[in-house]
Design an enzyme around this catalytic site. Structure first.
Site, PDB file in Angstrom:
ATOM      1  N   ALA A 155       0.835  -1.207   0.000  1.00  0.00           N
ATOM      2  CA  ALA A 155       0.000   0.000   0.000  1.00  0.00           C
ATOM      3  C   ALA A 155       0.869   1.255   0.000  1.00  0.00           C
ATOM      4  O   ALA A 155       1.871   1.321  -0.700  1.00  0.00           O
ATOM      5  CB  ALA A 155      -0.983  -0.040   1.153  1.00  0.00           C
ATOM      6  N   CYS A 156       0.487   2.245   0.789  1.00  0.00           N
ATOM      7  CA  CYS A 156       1.144   3.552   0.718  1.00  0.00           C
ATOM      8  C   CYS A 156       2.568   3.552   1.264  1.00  0.00           C
ATOM      9  O   CYS A 156       3.302   4.521   1.079  1.00  0.00           O
ATOM     10  CB  CYS A 156       0.302   4.601   1.456  1.00  0.00           C
ATOM     11  SG  CYS A 156      -1.319   4.863   0.714  1.00  0.00           S
TER      12      CYS A 156
END
Length: 371
Positions: A155-156
Protein backbone atom coordinates in the site's frame (compact mmCIF):
# COMPACT_ATOMS: atom_id res chain seq x y z
CA UNK A 1 29.52 -3.86 4.95
CA UNK A 2 28.92 -1.38 2.11
CA UNK A 3 27.44 2.11 2.45
CA UNK A 4 24.14 2.59 0.67
CA UNK A 5 23.48 5.82 -1.26
CA UNK A 6 20.34 7.28 -2.78
CA UNK A 7 21.97 8.48 -5.96
CA UNK A 8 18.88 10.02 -7.54
CA UNK A 9 15.11 10.13 -7.55
CA UNK A 10 12.51 10.84 -10.19
CA UNK A 11 8.79 11.48 -10.28
CA UNK A 12 6.05 12.25 -12.75
CA UNK A 13 2.44 13.35 -12.38
CA UNK A 14 -0.04 13.58 -15.28
CA UNK A 15 -1.05 16.99 -16.60
CA UNK A 16 -4.77 16.19 -16.24
CA UNK A 17 -6.08 17.93 -13.10
CA UNK A 18 -9.38 17.57 -11.27
CA UNK A 19 -10.23 20.34 -8.82
CA UNK A 20 -12.39 19.84 -5.76
CA UNK A 21 -15.16 21.85 -7.42
CA UNK A 22 -15.17 19.59 -10.50
CA UNK A 23 -15.14 16.44 -8.40
CA UNK A 24 -17.95 17.68 -6.15
CA UNK A 25 -20.13 18.66 -9.10
CA UNK A 26 -19.79 15.18 -10.59
CA UNK A 27 -20.26 13.30 -7.32
CA UNK A 28 -23.29 15.34 -6.26
CA UNK A 29 -24.93 14.75 -9.64
CA UNK A 30 -24.42 11.03 -9.08
CA UNK A 31 -25.79 11.28 -5.50
CA UNK A 32 -28.93 13.16 -6.65
CA UNK A 33 -29.65 10.54 -9.28
CA UNK A 34 -29.00 7.68 -6.86
CA UNK A 35 -31.33 9.15 -4.25
CA UNK A 36 -34.07 9.76 -6.81
CA UNK A 37 -33.81 6.25 -8.26
CA UNK A 38 -33.85 4.64 -4.81
CA UNK A 39 -36.31 6.97 -3.08
CA UNK A 40 -38.64 4.14 -2.03
CA UNK A 41 -35.87 2.00 -0.53
CA UNK A 42 -34.42 5.04 1.25
CA UNK A 43 -37.82 5.97 2.68
CA UNK A 44 -38.33 2.39 3.86
CA UNK A 45 -34.95 2.40 5.59
CA UNK A 46 -33.66 -0.40 3.39
CA UNK A 47 -30.68 1.54 2.08
CA UNK A 48 -28.95 4.75 3.11
CA UNK A 49 -29.32 8.00 1.23
CA UNK A 50 -26.16 9.06 -0.59
CA UNK A 51 -24.80 12.11 1.28
CA UNK A 52 -23.66 15.17 -0.63
CA UNK A 53 -20.11 16.45 -0.79
CA UNK A 54 -18.59 19.94 -0.92
CA UNK A 55 -15.23 21.55 -1.56
CA UNK A 56 -15.18 22.69 2.07
CA UNK A 57 -15.79 19.12 3.29
CA UNK A 58 -12.88 17.82 1.19
CA UNK A 59 -10.48 20.56 2.24
CA UNK A 60 -11.34 20.22 5.92
CA UNK A 61 -11.11 16.42 5.82
CA UNK A 62 -7.89 16.17 3.86
CA UNK A 63 -6.20 19.44 2.91
CA UNK A 64 -6.54 18.46 -0.77
CA UNK A 65 -7.48 21.10 -3.37
CA UNK A 66 -6.58 19.35 -6.63
CA UNK A 67 -5.32 16.01 -7.87
CA UNK A 68 -3.47 14.98 -11.03
CA UNK A 69 -5.07 11.99 -12.75
CA UNK A 70 -4.18 9.52 -15.48
CA UNK A 71 -7.56 9.91 -17.20
CA UNK A 72 -10.10 12.57 -16.29
CA UNK A 73 -13.30 12.19 -18.28
CA UNK A 74 -14.31 8.78 -16.96
CA UNK A 75 -13.87 9.84 -13.33
CA UNK A 76 -16.23 12.78 -13.82
CA UNK A 77 -18.79 10.81 -15.86
CA UNK A 78 -21.51 9.76 -13.39
CA UNK A 79 -22.23 6.68 -15.50
CA UNK A 80 -18.71 5.32 -14.96
CA UNK A 81 -16.95 7.24 -12.13
CA UNK A 82 -13.69 5.52 -13.05
CA UNK A 83 -10.90 6.27 -15.53
CA UNK A 84 -11.27 5.16 -19.13
CA UNK A 85 -8.16 3.19 -20.11
CA UNK A 86 -8.32 1.29 -23.41
CA UNK A 87 -6.96 -2.28 -23.43
CA UNK A 88 -3.64 -2.65 -25.22
CA UNK A 89 -2.43 -5.26 -27.64
CA UNK A 90 -0.60 -8.25 -26.21
CA UNK A 91 2.71 -7.06 -27.64
CA UNK A 92 2.41 -3.42 -26.46
CA UNK A 93 3.98 -1.94 -23.37
CA UNK A 94 1.52 -2.06 -20.48
CA UNK A 95 -0.13 1.17 -19.32
CA UNK A 96 1.40 0.93 -15.84
CA UNK A 97 4.90 0.18 -17.14
CA UNK A 98 4.68 3.17 -19.48
CA UNK A 99 3.50 5.24 -16.51
CA UNK A 100 6.43 4.03 -14.40
CA UNK A 101 8.99 4.84 -17.08
CA UNK A 102 8.09 8.53 -16.90
CA UNK A 103 9.73 8.54 -13.44
CA UNK A 104 12.41 5.92 -14.14
CA UNK A 105 13.97 7.76 -17.10
CA UNK A 106 14.57 11.03 -15.20
CA UNK A 107 16.04 9.15 -12.23
CA UNK A 108 18.52 7.32 -14.45
CA UNK A 109 19.38 10.45 -16.42
CA UNK A 110 20.08 12.51 -13.29
CA UNK A 111 22.42 9.80 -12.04
CA UNK A 112 24.12 9.44 -15.40
CA UNK A 113 23.38 5.71 -15.41
CA UNK A 114 22.35 3.35 -18.17
CA UNK A 115 19.77 0.68 -17.56
CA UNK A 116 22.36 -2.02 -18.20
CA UNK A 117 24.17 -0.88 -15.03
CA UNK A 118 21.18 -1.76 -12.83
CA UNK A 119 21.44 -5.07 -10.98
CA UNK A 120 17.86 -5.27 -9.76
CA UNK A 121 14.46 -3.67 -10.26
CA UNK A 122 11.78 -3.53 -7.57
CA UNK A 123 8.29 -2.33 -8.45
CA UNK A 124 6.83 -1.26 -5.11
CA UNK A 125 3.27 0.04 -5.36
CA UNK A 126 -0.24 -0.41 -4.02
CA UNK A 127 -1.31 -2.55 -6.97
CA UNK A 128 0.07 -3.97 -10.18
CA UNK A 129 -1.78 -4.12 -13.47
CA UNK A 130 -1.43 -7.88 -13.82
CA UNK A 131 -0.39 -10.90 -11.81
CA UNK A 132 2.37 -12.07 -14.17
CA UNK A 133 4.78 -11.55 -15.75
CA UNK A 134 5.92 -9.09 -13.09
CA UNK A 135 5.70 -5.42 -13.95
CA UNK A 136 9.27 -5.21 -12.67
CA UNK A 137 10.36 -7.70 -15.36
CA UNK A 138 8.78 -5.51 -18.03
CA UNK A 139 10.52 -2.38 -16.74
CA UNK A 140 13.79 -4.27 -16.44
CA UNK A 141 13.45 -5.22 -20.10
CA UNK A 142 12.55 -1.67 -21.14
CA UNK A 143 15.70 -0.19 -19.60
CA UNK A 144 17.96 -3.00 -20.82
CA UNK A 145 18.87 -4.32 -17.39
CA UNK A 146 19.71 -7.93 -16.57
CA UNK A 147 19.79 -9.71 -13.24
CA UNK A 148 16.74 -9.93 -11.02
CA UNK A 149 13.45 -8.12 -10.50
CA UNK A 150 10.30 -8.50 -8.45
CA UNK A 151 7.05 -6.74 -7.52
CA UNK A 152 5.90 -5.98 -3.99
CA UNK A 153 2.81 -4.34 -2.62
CA UNK A 154 2.50 -2.75 0.80
CA UNK A 155 0.00 0.00 0.00
CA UNK A 156 1.14 3.55 0.72
CA UNK A 157 4.33 2.36 2.43
CA UNK A 158 5.47 0.32 -0.60
CA UNK A 159 8.25 2.64 -1.80
CA UNK A 160 9.95 2.61 1.60
CA UNK A 161 9.56 -1.14 1.87
CA UNK A 162 11.36 -1.32 -1.47
CA UNK A 163 14.04 1.06 -0.21
CA UNK A 164 14.47 -1.07 2.92
CA UNK A 165 15.10 -4.17 0.81
CA UNK A 166 17.42 -2.32 -1.58
CA UNK A 167 19.41 -0.89 1.33
CA UNK A 168 19.84 -4.33 2.91
CA UNK A 169 20.93 -5.96 -0.35
CA UNK A 170 23.44 -3.24 -1.15
CA UNK A 171 24.88 -3.16 2.37
CA UNK A 172 25.35 -6.93 2.28
CA UNK A 173 27.04 -6.83 -1.12
CA UNK A 174 24.31 -8.69 -3.04
CA UNK A 175 23.86 -5.80 -5.48
CA UNK A 176 25.57 -2.55 -6.50
CA UNK A 177 22.62 -0.66 -8.00
CA UNK A 178 18.91 -1.19 -7.46
CA UNK A 179 16.03 0.72 -8.98
CA UNK A 180 12.86 1.04 -6.88
CA UNK A 181 9.88 2.43 -8.78
CA UNK A 182 6.34 3.13 -7.62
CA UNK A 183 3.77 3.69 -10.39
CA UNK A 184 0.54 4.54 -8.57
CA UNK A 185 -2.61 4.83 -10.69
CA UNK A 186 -4.82 4.95 -7.61
CA UNK A 187 -7.84 6.47 -9.34
CA UNK A 188 -8.44 3.00 -10.83
CA UNK A 189 -8.86 1.60 -7.32
CA UNK A 190 -10.74 4.47 -5.73
CA UNK A 191 -14.53 4.36 -5.37
CA UNK A 192 -15.65 7.76 -6.65
CA UNK A 193 -19.25 7.01 -5.72
CA UNK A 194 -18.53 7.08 -1.97
CA UNK A 195 -18.37 10.51 -0.37
CA UNK A 196 -15.90 9.45 2.33
CA UNK A 197 -13.24 8.44 -0.21
CA UNK A 198 -14.18 10.01 -3.56
CA UNK A 199 -11.64 12.82 -3.19
CA UNK A 200 -8.60 11.05 -1.75
CA UNK A 201 -6.40 9.80 -4.55
CA UNK A 202 -4.37 11.24 -7.37
CA UNK A 203 -2.02 9.44 -9.76
CA UNK A 204 1.77 9.71 -9.91
CA UNK A 205 4.92 7.63 -10.37
CA UNK A 206 8.23 7.82 -8.54
CA UNK A 207 11.62 6.15 -8.75
CA UNK A 208 14.64 5.81 -6.45
CA UNK A 209 18.09 4.72 -7.61
CA UNK A 210 20.01 3.17 -4.71
CA UNK A 211 23.72 2.44 -5.08
CA UNK A 212 26.71 1.17 -3.15
CA UNK A 213 29.03 4.07 -2.38
CA UNK A 214 31.85 4.04 -4.95
CA UNK A 215 33.37 7.35 -3.91
CA UNK A 216 31.41 9.47 -6.39
CA UNK A 217 30.38 12.73 -4.66
CA UNK A 218 26.76 13.67 -4.12
CA UNK A 219 23.64 11.79 -3.25
CA UNK A 220 22.25 10.89 0.15
CA UNK A 221 23.77 8.38 2.54
CA UNK A 222 21.18 5.95 3.85
CA UNK A 223 21.83 5.92 7.60
CA UNK A 224 19.20 3.27 8.24
CA UNK A 225 15.82 1.88 7.24
CA UNK A 226 13.07 0.19 9.20
CA UNK A 227 9.70 -1.37 8.41
CA UNK A 228 6.97 -2.69 10.69
CA UNK A 229 3.49 -4.16 10.23
CA UNK A 230 0.33 -4.48 12.27
CA UNK A 231 -2.59 -6.24 10.62
CA UNK A 232 -5.80 -4.27 10.16
CA UNK A 233 -8.90 -4.55 7.99
CA UNK A 234 -9.87 -0.92 8.54
CA UNK A 235 -8.43 0.19 5.19
CA UNK A 236 -8.98 -2.43 2.55
CA UNK A 237 -9.24 -2.86 -1.22
CA UNK A 238 -10.75 -6.10 -2.52
CA UNK A 239 -9.79 -5.71 -6.19
CA UNK A 240 -8.03 -8.86 -7.33
CA UNK A 241 -7.99 -11.97 -9.46
CA UNK A 242 -10.59 -13.79 -7.33
CA UNK A 243 -13.27 -11.20 -8.20
CA UNK A 244 -14.23 -13.05 -11.38
CA UNK A 245 -14.83 -16.22 -9.35
CA UNK A 246 -16.82 -14.33 -6.72
CA UNK A 247 -19.15 -13.04 -9.44
CA UNK A 248 -20.04 -16.62 -10.40
CA UNK A 249 -21.76 -16.76 -7.00
CA UNK A 250 -22.99 -13.15 -6.88
CA UNK A 251 -23.11 -11.52 -10.34
CA UNK A 252 -23.75 -8.13 -8.73
CA UNK A 253 -20.67 -8.29 -6.47
CA UNK A 254 -18.51 -5.20 -6.85
CA UNK A 255 -15.15 -5.08 -5.08
CA UNK A 256 -14.31 -1.76 -3.59
CA UNK A 257 -12.26 0.35 -1.27
CA UNK A 258 -13.42 0.33 2.34
CA UNK A 259 -12.11 2.63 5.03
CA UNK A 260 -12.95 3.39 8.64
CA UNK A 261 -11.30 6.79 8.46
CA UNK A 262 -11.46 7.64 12.15
CA UNK A 263 -10.01 4.28 13.22
CA UNK A 264 -7.26 4.41 10.57
CA UNK A 265 -6.32 7.92 11.64
CA UNK A 266 -6.08 6.92 15.30
CA UNK A 267 -4.13 3.72 14.64
CA UNK A 268 -1.65 5.12 12.13
CA UNK A 269 -0.93 8.31 14.06
CA UNK A 270 -0.03 6.06 16.99
CA UNK A 271 2.07 3.55 15.03
CA UNK A 272 3.99 5.55 12.41
CA UNK A 273 5.97 7.85 14.74
CA UNK A 274 7.01 4.87 16.87
CA UNK A 275 8.52 3.13 13.83
CA UNK A 276 10.41 6.27 12.82
CA UNK A 277 11.57 6.94 16.39
CA UNK A 278 12.72 3.32 16.78
CA UNK A 279 14.91 3.77 13.72
CA UNK A 280 16.28 7.04 15.07
CA UNK A 281 17.11 5.42 18.41
CA UNK A 282 18.84 2.53 16.68
CA UNK A 283 21.18 4.82 14.75
CA UNK A 284 21.64 7.37 17.56
CA UNK A 285 19.74 10.20 15.87
CA UNK A 286 18.04 12.71 18.15
CA UNK A 287 14.93 14.63 16.98
CA UNK A 288 16.78 17.95 17.14
CA UNK A 289 19.31 16.48 14.70
CA UNK A 290 16.63 15.99 12.04
CA UNK A 291 16.27 19.03 9.82
CA UNK A 292 13.36 17.71 7.77
CA UNK A 293 10.77 14.95 7.63
CA UNK A 294 9.31 13.86 4.31
CA UNK A 295 6.04 12.13 5.08
CA UNK A 296 3.50 10.20 3.07
CA UNK A 297 0.71 12.56 2.05
CA UNK A 298 -2.43 10.91 3.44
CA UNK A 299 -4.24 13.91 4.88
CA UNK A 300 -3.01 17.12 6.41
CA UNK A 301 -4.09 16.39 9.98
CA UNK A 302 -2.23 13.09 9.89
CA UNK A 303 0.86 14.81 8.47
CA UNK A 304 0.69 17.46 11.22
CA UNK A 305 0.44 14.97 14.07
CA UNK A 306 2.97 12.43 12.81
CA UNK A 307 5.52 15.16 12.04
CA UNK A 308 5.18 16.56 15.55
CA UNK A 309 5.65 13.17 17.17
CA UNK A 310 8.71 12.33 15.06
CA UNK A 311 10.39 15.73 15.30
CA UNK A 312 9.33 16.68 18.82
CA UNK A 313 8.14 20.07 17.55
CA UNK A 314 5.21 21.53 15.63
CA UNK A 315 5.15 20.89 11.90
CA UNK A 316 6.10 23.78 9.63
CA UNK A 317 6.44 23.93 5.84
CA UNK A 318 10.21 23.95 6.41
CA UNK A 319 10.59 20.94 8.71
CA UNK A 320 7.86 18.75 7.17
CA UNK A 321 6.62 20.09 3.82
CA UNK A 322 3.30 19.01 2.34
CA UNK A 323 2.30 18.54 -1.32
CA UNK A 324 -1.25 17.41 -0.55
CA UNK A 325 -2.96 20.56 -1.78
CA UNK A 326 -1.76 20.06 -5.34
CA UNK A 327 -1.45 16.28 -5.75
CA UNK A 328 -3.70 14.61 -3.17
CA UNK A 329 -2.77 11.18 -1.91
CA UNK A 330 -0.61 9.48 -4.54
CA UNK A 331 -0.01 6.44 -2.34
CA UNK A 332 3.59 5.27 -2.02
CA UNK A 333 4.93 7.66 -4.65
CA UNK A 334 4.06 10.64 -2.45
CA UNK A 335 6.95 10.31 0.00
CA UNK A 336 9.49 10.17 -2.85
CA UNK A 337 7.84 13.09 -4.66
CA UNK A 338 7.90 15.08 -1.43
CA UNK A 339 11.58 14.25 -0.94
CA UNK A 340 12.59 15.32 -4.44
CA UNK A 341 10.53 18.51 -4.41
CA UNK A 342 11.74 19.58 -1.00
CA UNK A 343 15.39 18.61 -0.59
CA UNK A 344 17.45 20.82 -2.91
CA UNK A 345 17.88 23.48 -0.22
CA UNK A 346 19.48 21.09 2.25
CA UNK A 347 23.21 21.31 2.90
CA UNK A 348 25.89 18.65 3.09
CA UNK A 349 25.60 17.00 6.49
CA UNK A 350 21.89 17.78 6.92
CA UNK A 351 19.82 14.80 8.03
CA UNK A 352 16.22 13.94 7.22
CA UNK A 353 13.64 11.23 7.86
CA UNK A 354 11.28 9.68 5.34
CA UNK A 355 8.19 7.99 6.78
CA UNK A 356 5.29 6.37 4.94
CA UNK A 357 2.28 4.57 6.34
CA UNK A 358 -0.76 2.88 4.96
CA UNK A 359 -3.08 -0.09 4.77
CA UNK A 360 -1.84 -3.26 6.30
CA UNK A 361 -1.01 -1.46 8.49
CA UNK A 362 2.50 -1.06 7.15
CA UNK A 363 4.98 1.65 8.11
CA UNK A 364 8.35 2.32 6.52
CA UNK A 365 11.02 4.78 7.63
CA UNK A 366 14.42 5.81 6.29
CA UNK A 367 17.04 8.17 7.69
CA UNK A 368 19.23 9.93 5.12
CA UNK A 369 22.09 12.45 5.21
CA UNK A 370 23.03 14.85 2.41
CA UNK A 371 26.55 14.25 1.14
Amino acid sequence: MHTSIIRSTGYWAPSNVITNAELVESYNAYARRFNAEHAAEIAAGEIDEAPFSSSEFITNASGIERRHVYEKSGILDIDTLTPRIPPRRFEDISAQAEFAMKAVRPALEKAGREGAEIDGVIVASSAQQRNFPGLSCEIQNLIGATGWSFDLTMACASALYGLNIANAMIRSGQARRILVCSPEIMTCINVHSRRDVHFIFGDAASAILVEADDGTPGGWEVLGTHTQNKFSNHLRSDYGFINIAERTVDPDYTPGLDQDGHRVFKDVVSLAPVVARDLMTRIGLEPEGVRRAWLHQANIRMVDMIAKRILGRDRTPENAPSILEEYGNTSSSSVVMNFEMNSDDMNAGDTGIMCAYGAGYGVGAAAVRKR
